[in-house]
Design an enzyme around this catalytic site. Structure first.
Site, PDB file in Angstrom:
ATOM      1  N   THR A  51      39.304  38.984  46.780  1.00 12.15           N
ATOM      2  CA  THR A  51      38.094  38.206  46.496  1.00 12.15           C
ATOM      3  C   THR A  51      38.378  36.771  46.061  1.00 12.15           C
ATOM      4  O   THR A  51      37.463  35.972  45.906  1.00 12.15           O
ATOM      5  CB  THR A  51      37.268  38.901  45.395  1.00 12.15           C
ATOM      6  OG1 THR A  51      38.104  39.128  44.261  1.00 12.15           O
ATOM      7  CG2 THR A  51      36.727  40.236  45.891  1.00 12.15           C
ATOM      8  N   HIS A 100      44.682  37.411  39.051  1.00  9.85           N
ATOM      9  CA  HIS A 100      44.403  36.879  37.718  1.00  9.85           C
ATOM     10  C   HIS A 100      44.971  37.818  36.651  1.00  9.85           C
ATOM     11  O   HIS A 100      45.602  38.834  36.981  1.00  9.85           O
ATOM     12  CB  HIS A 100      42.905  36.631  37.516  1.00  9.85           C
ATOM     13  CG  HIS A 100      42.042  37.823  37.787  1.00  9.85           C
ATOM     14  ND1 HIS A 100      42.051  38.967  37.009  1.00  9.85           N
ATOM     15  CD2 HIS A 100      41.119  38.048  38.757  1.00  9.85           C
ATOM     16  CE1 HIS A 100      41.191  39.840  37.474  1.00  9.85           C
ATOM     17  NE2 HIS A 100      40.601  39.315  38.541  1.00  9.85           N
ATOM     18  N   LYS A 120      28.872  45.107  38.915  1.00 14.15           N
ATOM     19  CA  LYS A 120      28.122  43.942  39.368  1.00 14.15           C
ATOM     20  C   LYS A 120      26.622  44.212  39.324  1.00 14.15           C
ATOM     21  O   LYS A 120      26.166  45.280  39.724  1.00 14.15           O
ATOM     22  CB  LYS A 120      28.531  43.553  40.800  1.00 14.15           C
ATOM     23  CG  LYS A 120      29.994  43.142  40.925  1.00 14.15           C
ATOM     24  CD  LYS A 120      30.290  41.889  40.135  1.00 14.15           C
ATOM     25  CE  LYS A 120      31.734  41.486  40.226  1.00 14.15           C
ATOM     26  NZ  LYS A 120      32.052  40.317  39.392  1.00 14.15           N
ATOM     27  N   ARG A 158      27.955  41.111  45.709  1.00 13.70           N
ATOM     28  CA  ARG A 158      29.005  40.097  45.714  1.00 13.70           C
ATOM     29  C   ARG A 158      28.794  39.096  46.852  1.00 13.70           C
ATOM     30  O   ARG A 158      28.200  39.434  47.885  1.00 13.70           O
ATOM     31  CB  ARG A 158      30.381  40.757  45.893  1.00 13.70           C
ATOM     32  CG  ARG A 158      30.853  41.558  44.697  1.00 13.70           C
ATOM     33  CD  ARG A 158      32.176  42.232  45.001  1.00 13.70           C
ATOM     34  NE  ARG A 158      32.645  43.058  43.893  1.00 13.70           N
ATOM     35  CZ  ARG A 158      33.462  42.646  42.935  1.00 13.70           C
ATOM     36  NH1 ARG A 158      33.892  41.389  42.941  1.00 13.70           N
ATOM     37  NH2 ARG A 158      33.851  43.465  41.980  1.00 13.70           N
ATOM     38  N   GLN A 218      36.739  53.152  50.558  1.00 13.41           N
ATOM     39  CA  GLN A 218      37.869  53.279  49.636  1.00 13.41           C
ATOM     40  C   GLN A 218      38.446  54.693  49.675  1.00 13.41           C
ATOM     41  O   GLN A 218      39.657  54.884  49.606  1.00 13.41           O
ATOM     42  CB  GLN A 218      37.456  52.921  48.209  1.00 13.41           C
ATOM     43  CG  GLN A 218      38.623  53.022  47.217  1.00 13.41           C
ATOM     44  CD  GLN A 218      38.304  52.427  45.858  1.00 13.41           C
ATOM     45  OE1 GLN A 218      37.513  51.506  45.739  1.00 13.41           O
ATOM     46  NE2 GLN A 218      38.941  52.962  44.820  1.00 13.41           N
ATOM     47  N   LYS A 257      39.217  35.098  30.330  1.00 10.73           N
ATOM     48  CA  LYS A 257      38.201  34.082  30.599  1.00 10.73           C
ATOM     49  C   LYS A 257      38.227  33.048  29.490  1.00 10.73           C
ATOM     50  O   LYS A 257      38.275  33.389  28.305  1.00 10.73           O
ATOM     51  CB  LYS A 257      36.809  34.708  30.669  1.00 10.73           C
ATOM     52  CG  LYS A 257      36.624  35.708  31.809  1.00 10.73           C
ATOM     53  CD  LYS A 257      36.557  34.996  33.148  1.00 10.73           C
ATOM     54  CE  LYS A 257      36.225  35.985  34.266  1.00 10.73           C
ATOM     55  NZ  LYS A 257      36.159  35.311  35.575  1.00 10.73           N
ATOM     56  N   THR A 258      38.206  31.787  29.850  1.00  7.90           N
ATOM     57  CA  THR A 258      38.167  30.699  28.881  1.00  7.90           C
ATOM     58  C   THR A 258      37.027  29.760  29.246  1.00  7.90           C
ATOM     59  O   THR A 258      36.359  29.929  30.272  1.00  7.90           O
ATOM     60  CB  THR A 258      39.487  29.905  28.877  1.00  7.90           C
ATOM     61  OG1 THR A 258      39.608  29.213  30.140  1.00  7.90           O
ATOM     62  CG2 THR A 258      40.693  30.833  28.702  1.00  7.90           C
ATOM     63  N   LYS A 280      36.110  41.452  28.432  1.00  8.49           N
ATOM     64  CA  LYS A 280      37.288  41.309  29.283  1.00  8.49           C
ATOM     65  C   LYS A 280      38.077  40.063  28.898  1.00  8.49           C
ATOM     66  O   LYS A 280      37.508  38.988  28.699  1.00  8.49           O
ATOM     67  CB  LYS A 280      36.882  41.227  30.757  1.00  8.49           C
ATOM     68  CG  LYS A 280      36.529  42.565  31.374  1.00  8.49           C
ATOM     69  CD  LYS A 280      36.324  42.419  32.876  1.00  8.49           C
ATOM     70  CE  LYS A 280      35.993  43.758  33.516  1.00  8.49           C
ATOM     71  NZ  LYS A 280      35.817  43.640  34.975  1.00  8.49           N
ATOM     72  N   HIS A 319      44.458  41.555  36.862  1.00  9.57           N
ATOM     73  CA  HIS A 319      45.338  42.240  37.808  1.00  9.57           C
ATOM     74  C   HIS A 319      46.709  42.521  37.201  1.00  9.57           C
ATOM     75  O   HIS A 319      47.434  43.408  37.673  1.00  9.57           O
ATOM     76  CB  HIS A 319      45.549  41.389  39.078  1.00  9.57           C
ATOM     77  CG  HIS A 319      44.336  41.243  39.924  1.00  9.57           C
ATOM     78  ND1 HIS A 319      43.808  40.010  40.256  1.00  9.57           N
ATOM     79  CD2 HIS A 319      43.533  42.162  40.518  1.00  9.57           C
ATOM     80  CE1 HIS A 319      42.752  40.175  41.034  1.00  9.57           C
ATOM     81  NE2 HIS A 319      42.556  41.471  41.203  1.00  9.57           N
ATOM     82  N   ASP A 346      36.897  51.239  35.649  1.00 10.31           N
ATOM     83  CA  ASP A 346      35.628  50.998  36.343  1.00 10.31           C
ATOM     84  C   ASP A 346      35.652  51.535  37.779  1.00 10.31           C
ATOM     85  O   ASP A 346      34.634  51.541  38.465  1.00 10.31           O
ATOM     86  CB  ASP A 346      35.284  49.507  36.339  1.00 10.31           C
ATOM     87  CG  ASP A 346      36.362  48.635  36.978  1.00 10.31           C
ATOM     88  OD1 ASP A 346      37.489  49.131  37.188  1.00 10.31           O
ATOM     89  OD2 ASP A 346      36.084  47.458  37.251  1.00 10.31           O
TER      90      ASP A 346
END
Length: 408
Positions: free
Chosen positions: A41, A46, A83, A87, A172, A231-232, A228, A49, A193
């Protein structure tokens, strides 16, 4: 083979396991081929992962064979898990590019030589499926009633769930069947998740192939507040150094909440658990030593020792106001001045970072002020001695303007 399942549990990875005793015996007696999927995606992995990567590393070190499954096909649909809206649909070209970048990055962490690990792309089998044949072979094994109880779908029913996304679980699940048939894959691993999707594949293989396969989900990387990590204010923490430089990666973990140190040391480094326990038991200002080790170890795994050394050196020089930090301006203020507390807005004008309290308020409202790399959100913040580390406090305005306060 060693007891890798116990190791993963001890380090805090494990969320749920199917037939744990059976799987534990299998993992301790023979090499097991397992897989983890990465939907393409974005053009970089990141920090979220990174948990998956560390699980793969531990499993490979224990003698098992990872399959890194690139989701060139499933990304064409997009996983609805977690979500509230569908997406964004990516082009085939973008997905192929992202998948190729993932493959490059994964090779920095996993040993793919001599068949020790495999990387495959589900675009190779999903994009050319015959729709009717797929439904006849795979679709008949899925109950719509049961699928609608899965968290990934149930949460979307009120806002609307398209058939397009509803098919994701079948895709999947088919991946697991395909990897079982082609590579003898007996285990799928993924984030908590993904439990519903993973169970779909696990049950499909057991039903069609009449063989024992297994599933593990691991805990997602969250902070002490349950949000999570990664993230900043400036965005996501990426593993690509062009998107997140080694210094920024280092600083992110150097400045995490004290309560998150043990979890991150256990899940994101290869340090022995005895050392993890020792470092995370440090208290007061000493916990910063543990954060330095954490930041260094993660940066070393992601970018190598040389860049980790440079990041640590730059961070220390910046904190100490050394010349390598670009002669960081430093103001010395008597400790006694802070005993009653100094309002942050007054302090900013005192050291020359702002010209007025109103400018300071605007800066904070816009998310442009940081203390020790933590964003300041309250203009009424009062600074007292307990905010200082080793009698120093680093304030950043915007991206590049630093000022250090030193107690004397």
């Amino acid at each position: 083979m060693g007891n890798v399942l116990e190791l993963l549990k001890e380090r805090g990875y494990i969320d749920q396991v199917t037939y744990e005793d059976e799987l534990n015996e299998l993992l301790t007696t023979e090499p097991v081929t397992f897989y983890i999927g990465f939907d393409a995606t974005a053009d970089s992995l990141h920090i979220g992962h990174f948990v998956q990567i560390m699980v793969m590393k531990h499993m490979q070190q224990a003698g098992h064979r990872p399959i890194a499954l690139l989701g060139g096909g499933t990304t064409m649909i997009g996983d609805p898990s977690g979500k509230t809206d569908m997406r964004k649909m990516l082009t085939r070209e973008d997905i192929d590019h992202n998948a190729s970048r993932f493959k490059e990055q994964l090779s920095n962490f996993i040993d793919f030589s001599d068949d020790k690990a495999i990387v495959v792309n589900n675009a190779d089998w999903l994009l050319n499926l015959n729709f009717v044949e797929f439904l006849r072979e795979i679709g008949i094994h899925f109950s719509v009633n049961r699928m609608l109880t899965a968290e990934c779908y149930k949460n979307r029913l009120e806002k609307g769930l398209t058939y397009f996304e509803f098919s994701y679980m079948l895709m999947q699940s088919y991946d697991f069947l395909k990897l079982y048939r082609d590579y003898g894959c007996k285990l799928e691993i993924g984030g908590s998740d993904q439990w519903s999707n993973i169970l779909g594949g696990y049950e499909l293989v057991r039903r069609i192939e009449k063989d024992k396969v297994y599933a593990i989900t691991f805990n997602l990387l969250t902070n002490a507040e349950g949000k999570k990590m990664g993230k900043t204010e400036s965005g996501t923490i990426w593993l690509d150094e062009e998107k997140t430089p080694p210094y920024e990666l280092y600083q992110y973990f150097r400045n995490i909440d004290d309560r998150d140190v043990e979890k991150c040391l256990a899940m994101l480094t290869l340090l022995p658990m005895d050392e993890v326990k020792r470092l995370s038991s440090l208290e007061g200002a000493e916990i910063n030593k543990a954060k330095e080790v954490l930041a260094y170890e993660i940066t070393k795994i992601v970018h190598g020792s040389e860049k980790a050394d440079s990041a640590q050196k730059a961070a220390r020089a910046l904190f100490e106001g050394g010349s390598e930090a670009g002669s960081i301006p430093t103001t010395e203020i008597a400790r006694s001045k802070f005993e009653e507390g100094i309002g942050l807005l007054d302090l900013l004008t005192q050291v020359g970072l702002t010209k007025s309290n109103s400018e300071g308020r605007r800066l904070i409202k816009q998310g442009g002020l940081y203390i020790e790399e933590e964003t300041v959100s309250d203009p009424n913040t009062v600074i007292k001695p307990d905010k200082f580390v080793d009698d120093k406090l680093m304030i950043r305005k915007g991206k590049k303007v630093y000022h250090q306060i030193k107690l004397v």
